[in-house]
Scaffold this motif. Sequence first.
Motif, PDB file in Angstrom:
ATOM      1  N   TYR A 246      45.610  55.362  37.066  1.00  0.00           N
ATOM      2  CA  TYR A 246      45.459  54.603  38.326  1.00  0.00           C
ATOM      3  C   TYR A 246      44.053  55.028  39.000  1.00  0.00           C
ATOM      4  CZ  TYR A 246      45.827  59.809  39.442  1.00  0.00           C
ATOM      5  OH  TYR A 246      45.614  61.242  39.424  1.00  0.00           O
ATOM      6  N   GLU A 247      43.237  55.708  38.122  1.00  0.00           N
ATOM      7  CA  GLU A 247      41.900  56.105  38.764  1.00  0.00           C
ATOM      8  C   GLU A 247      41.010  54.720  38.825  1.00  0.00           C
ATOM      9  OE1 GLU A 247      43.412  57.794  36.356  1.00  0.00           O
ATOM     10  OE2 GLU A 247      43.514  59.771  37.042  1.00  0.00           O
ATOM     11  N   MET A 248      41.152  54.223  37.486  1.00  0.00           N
ATOM     12  CA  MET A 248      40.197  52.908  37.271  1.00  0.00           C
ATOM     13  C   MET A 248      40.472  51.778  38.149  1.00  0.00           C
ATOM     14  SD  MET A 248      41.084  51.558  33.398  1.00  0.00           S
ATOM     15  CE  MET A 248      40.409  53.207  32.665  1.00  0.00           C
ATOM     16  N   ARG A 249      42.040  51.719  38.264  1.00  0.00           N
ATOM     17  CA  ARG A 249      42.710  50.749  39.193  1.00  0.00           C
ATOM     18  C   ARG A 249      42.321  50.673  40.543  1.00  0.00           C
ATOM     19  NH1 ARG A 249      46.137  51.069  34.718  1.00  0.00           N
ATOM     20  NH2 ARG A 249      46.829  49.034  33.775  1.00  0.00           N
ATOM     21  N   LEU A 250      42.419  52.080  40.974  1.00  0.00           N
ATOM     22  CA  LEU A 250      42.011  52.177  42.506  1.00  0.00           C
ATOM     23  C   LEU A 250      40.628  51.986  42.733  1.00  0.00           C
ATOM     24  CD1 LEU A 250      44.053  55.699  43.263  1.00  0.00           C
ATOM     25  CD2 LEU A 250      44.570  53.264  44.098  1.00  0.00           C
ATOM     26  N   LEU A 251      39.779  52.316  41.727  1.00  0.00           N
ATOM     27  CA  LEU A 251      38.413  52.166  41.905  1.00  0.00           C
ATOM     28  C   LEU A 251      38.071  50.642  41.987  1.00  0.00           C
ATOM     29  CD1 LEU A 251      35.404  53.042  41.763  1.00  0.00           C
ATOM     30  CD2 LEU A 251      35.590  53.071  39.345  1.00  0.00           C
ATOM     31  N   THR A 252      38.696  50.094  41.105  1.00  0.00           N
ATOM     32  CA  THR A 252      38.420  48.649  41.049  1.00  0.00           C
ATOM     33  C   THR A 252      39.132  47.701  42.434  1.00  0.00           C
ATOM     34  OG1 THR A 252      38.824  48.610  38.664  1.00  0.00           O
ATOM     35  CG2 THR A 252      38.900  46.355  39.625  1.00  0.00           C
ATOM     36  N   LEU A 253      40.270  48.375  42.963  1.00  0.00           N
ATOM     37  CA  LEU A 253      40.658  47.883  44.178  1.00  0.00           C
ATOM     38  C   LEU A 253      39.891  48.231  45.263  1.00  0.00           C
ATOM     39  CD1 LEU A 253      43.214  46.634  45.481  1.00  0.00           C
ATOM     40  CD2 LEU A 253      43.853  48.939  45.852  1.00  0.00           C
ATOM     41  N   SER A 254      39.401  49.407  45.359  1.00  0.00           N
ATOM     42  CA  SER A 254      38.413  49.852  46.729  1.00  0.00           C
ATOM     43  C   SER A 254      37.017  49.222  46.425  1.00  0.00           C
ATOM     44  CB  SER A 254      38.464  51.288  46.471  1.00  0.00           C
ATOM     45  OG  SER A 254      37.758  51.742  45.240  1.00  0.00           O
TER      46      SER A 254
ATOM     47  N   PRO B 161      46.508  37.908  49.019  1.00  0.00           N
ATOM     48  CA  PRO B 161      47.653  38.775  48.353  1.00  0.00           C
ATOM     49  C   PRO B 161      47.477  38.850  46.833  1.00  0.00           C
ATOM     50  CG  PRO B 161      48.610  37.345  50.030  1.00  0.00           C
ATOM     51  CD  PRO B 161      47.207  37.002  49.863  1.00  0.00           C
ATOM     52  N   LEU B 162      46.728  37.873  46.458  1.00  0.00           N
ATOM     53  CA  LEU B 162      46.780  38.115  44.780  1.00  0.00           C
ATOM     54  C   LEU B 162      45.926  39.261  44.362  1.00  0.00           C
ATOM     55  CD1 LEU B 162      46.183  34.438  43.748  1.00  0.00           C
ATOM     56  CD2 LEU B 162      48.302  35.711  44.252  1.00  0.00           C
ATOM     57  N   LEU B 163      45.409  39.821  45.128  1.00  0.00           N
ATOM     58  CA  LEU B 163      44.378  41.058  44.688  1.00  0.00           C
ATOM     59  C   LEU B 163      45.086  42.202  43.867  1.00  0.00           C
ATOM     60  CD1 LEU B 163      41.538  42.386  44.803  1.00  0.00           C
ATOM     61  CD2 LEU B 163      42.228  43.206  47.177  1.00  0.00           C
ATOM     62  N   PHE B 164      46.223  42.406  44.539  1.00  0.00           N
ATOM     63  CA  PHE B 164      46.969  43.598  44.182  1.00  0.00           C
ATOM     64  C   PHE B 164      47.425  43.480  42.667  1.00  0.00           C
ATOM     65  CE2 PHE B 164      50.736  46.496  43.506  1.00  0.00           C
ATOM     66  CZ  PHE B 164      50.166  47.702  44.052  1.00  0.00           C
ATOM     67  N   PRO B 165      48.303  42.384  42.420  1.00  0.00           N
ATOM     68  CA  PRO B 165      48.800  42.378  40.921  1.00  0.00           C
ATOM     69  C   PRO B 165      47.486  41.804  39.729  1.00  0.00           C
ATOM     70  CG  PRO B 165      49.161  40.180  42.082  1.00  0.00           C
ATOM     71  CD  PRO B 165      48.828  41.161  43.296  1.00  0.00           C
ATOM     72  N   ILE B 166      46.424  41.173  40.601  1.00  0.00           N
ATOM     73  CA  ILE B 166      45.334  41.087  39.573  1.00  0.00           C
ATOM     74  C   ILE B 166      44.728  42.156  39.227  1.00  0.00           C
ATOM     75  CG2 ILE B 166      42.891  39.894  39.619  1.00  0.00           C
ATOM     76  CD1 ILE B 166      43.901  37.753  41.007  1.00  0.00           C
ATOM     77  N   VAL B 167      44.488  43.259  39.991  1.00  0.00           N
ATOM     78  CA  VAL B 167      43.827  44.425  39.849  1.00  0.00           C
ATOM     79  C   VAL B 167      44.817  45.305  38.929  1.00  0.00           C
ATOM     80  CG1 VAL B 167      43.069  46.553  40.695  1.00  0.00           C
ATOM     81  CG2 VAL B 167      42.358  44.527  41.695  1.00  0.00           C
ATOM     82  N   LEU B 168      46.037  45.268  39.260  1.00  0.00           N
ATOM     83  CA  LEU B 168      46.968  46.298  38.398  1.00  0.00           C
ATOM     84  C   LEU B 168      46.987  45.678  36.989  1.00  0.00           C
ATOM     85  CD1 LEU B 168      48.963  48.394  38.819  1.00  0.00           C
ATOM     86  CD2 LEU B 168      50.868  46.727  38.987  1.00  0.00           C
ATOM     87  N   MET B 169      46.918  44.519  36.588  1.00  0.00           N
ATOM     88  CA  MET B 169      47.068  43.884  35.314  1.00  0.00           C
ATOM     89  C   MET B 169      45.876  44.084  34.606  1.00  0.00           C
ATOM     90  SD  MET B 169      49.908  40.817  35.451  1.00  0.00           S
ATOM     91  CE  MET B 169      49.556  40.366  33.699  1.00  0.00           C
ATOM     92  N   HIS B 170      44.698  43.442  35.093  1.00  0.00           N
ATOM     93  CA  HIS B 170      43.517  43.393  34.666  1.00  0.00           C
ATOM     94  C   HIS B 170      42.316  44.356  34.809  1.00  0.00           C
ATOM     95  CE1 HIS B 170      45.634  39.726  33.209  1.00  0.00           C
ATOM     96  NE2 HIS B 170      45.737  39.358  34.550  1.00  0.00           N
ATOM     97  N   ALA B 171      42.508  45.223  35.850  1.00  0.00           N
ATOM     98  CA  ALA B 171      41.344  46.047  35.773  1.00  0.00           C
ATOM     99  C   ALA B 171      40.794  46.855  34.770  1.00  0.00           C
ATOM    100  CB  ALA B 171      41.623  47.275  37.099  1.00  0.00           C
TER     101      ALA B 171
END
Length: 666
Positions: free
Chosen positions: A144-152, A413-423
Amino acid sequence: MKLTRYINQLLLRHREIDENWYLYLFFAVLRIVLVFIPQKGYIHPDEFFQSVEVMTGDHFQLEHVRTWEFNNTMPVRSITLQFFLLRVPWCFLEFFAMYVRFYLNIELLQSYTYLVFPRLIMCLLSFVNDWSMYRICRLYGLQYEMRLLTLSSSWIMLIFSTRTFSNTIELALCSLLLGFVAECMIKTNTILYKKEILEERYEKAKSISERVKMWRLCRALPAHNYTHTLVLASICVVGIFNRPTFLVYGAPIVFYWLLRGMGTRSITFGDFNLRMLLFCLSAIPALIFFILCDSFYYKYLTIGELQMLQVGINNFLSTPWNFIKYNLNAKNTADHGIHPKYIHILVNIPLLYNVLGIIALVSFGQLMFRFFRAEYQGLPRAQSIISLMSSAIFVPLFFLSLINHQEARFLLPLLFPIVLMHAPKLYHGICATYPFKEEHPLLRQIYKTMLSTQASAKPLLKTWYMCNIGLAIFFGFIHQGGVFPLAQHFEMIMQTKSPAQHIHLITSHIYSMPLTFVNIPSLQVLHLNRDTAQRYRRQKDFYIYEYGSLKMPQLIAKIKLIMSHCDMKYKTKQQKYRLFLALPASLNDDFVTELEKSVNTKSYIQEPKLLRLFYPHLSTEALPRLRVWQDHPHIGEELISFVCQFGLALFELQPHREYKLPKRST
């Protein structure tokens, strides 16, 4: 030796986790700080005119622009969610501001507060995305660390998620819906797996006591078939009333909730139908609540009609249905702009998500390639988290691409699934192993130079950060950045001017200015004079004329017409007026040149007086021009002039004193 290497890898891994976590906290704090600076960039007029302009104007009884979406004849915007998100918090702030004004003599209710406070609410709402991301990653054992970082670190979270767009709320609701559905999926899969094991042991048990034990353990398993039904149905109703495009975002997600466990011995097609029925029934309370609130607000339904029991079907209003009817008419969508079907894929996805969006498109293309080649073993399971996220990306993208009018913010709204899958691909590379089925020197070279972990991770991550920083600065502070300071300036003018003075403002080549920021009491309501305790109605003393991207000769003709009208109106009544013009600084020379060309206008209007330049400001309708040639002797001056064009100029216009008005015919 192997133990030492393993320990070093663990230490390196923990160090990387700590760095990602601290960077995430930095971007999370930055998201809040950017709200208070504040961001003066102006992304799109809908940021204000579809939410905060109406709510602020209604609550504080200020002059505001009520756009066509909120007319009582056929309203297409639900007011309920905006009421609870904006107007209810305004009540608490107004109560607090009253005490601050009384004890500290500080006025909180001004344009800065009208801008920042709604953005603070949206910023707090944006952390729903972070919470959902963390929750899914913990449930599925993902990093979750890198995914949260990519999201934020995405400019969408830093800029868009703090703005009062309905798309921003749609992003948070989709993330919340994905979080609950993902939890239900893993819960169902876990319980069904345990149930099948216990049933298998029950069948193989030789003694009655062992069978009884297995039967009791099987009965003790928690219920999972209808988990979060009411919550999911309510989220969908809220999303549809917020923005009816939530139908195409929520439908594939809800389908995966209905599909859980299908194909096992415990879940049949009857369970699928029963889940669907209970989901629809659970949506009824929220549906009735939103319809009643909207019907009361738009005066379709009144308390008197309820008391007299004079209520019919026409007394109830469904704003999503009006929204859909309006957009099904091709002429209506053409008024807002017609775009090619490929704009979302070729322009908007790269604009919003840059390298991550391109990776998502390429990955989906790879899945389709495997599907058409019948390589089904390389495809994700139908009920897996990968299938859920892929559907949440490409089903809405397909249907939204069919609509004539396409804007980048529709895809938030596509941001969340894109980050979760490909971050993780930004940090570890696109392909950890050789992806091609055939061994070929050229393919091997492509893999080494572009796709392998060592070749692609660092360039991708650098590109991600550079693009997001650039877009955050541009849309957060530069794009139409002079409009809010212009409104603040006129707020000060309106507070310091004499009561008999009238203010006229002409704007050109800039976005519409929200009137609530000028902080003018409404003309439509009765105000209370605290000194005399008498009620009064204000007379109009502020006029704004917005001409969009009008050509310069036509703009000057409009100015002359307005000025002549003001001279006739106010000089005969012995009143004063001031006339202002706001336009991008890149058009200053064109305006002055065109004014000198017009003989009649030049004899009527004095030389315009430049009062102020608001920096930074960039209008894409009037881009700055750099006139630099290789043999130009003053390149430095031209560069300075080019930089100065990134501003919004405010002129004051006055007629010549010796000019006499034509006598009116009797």
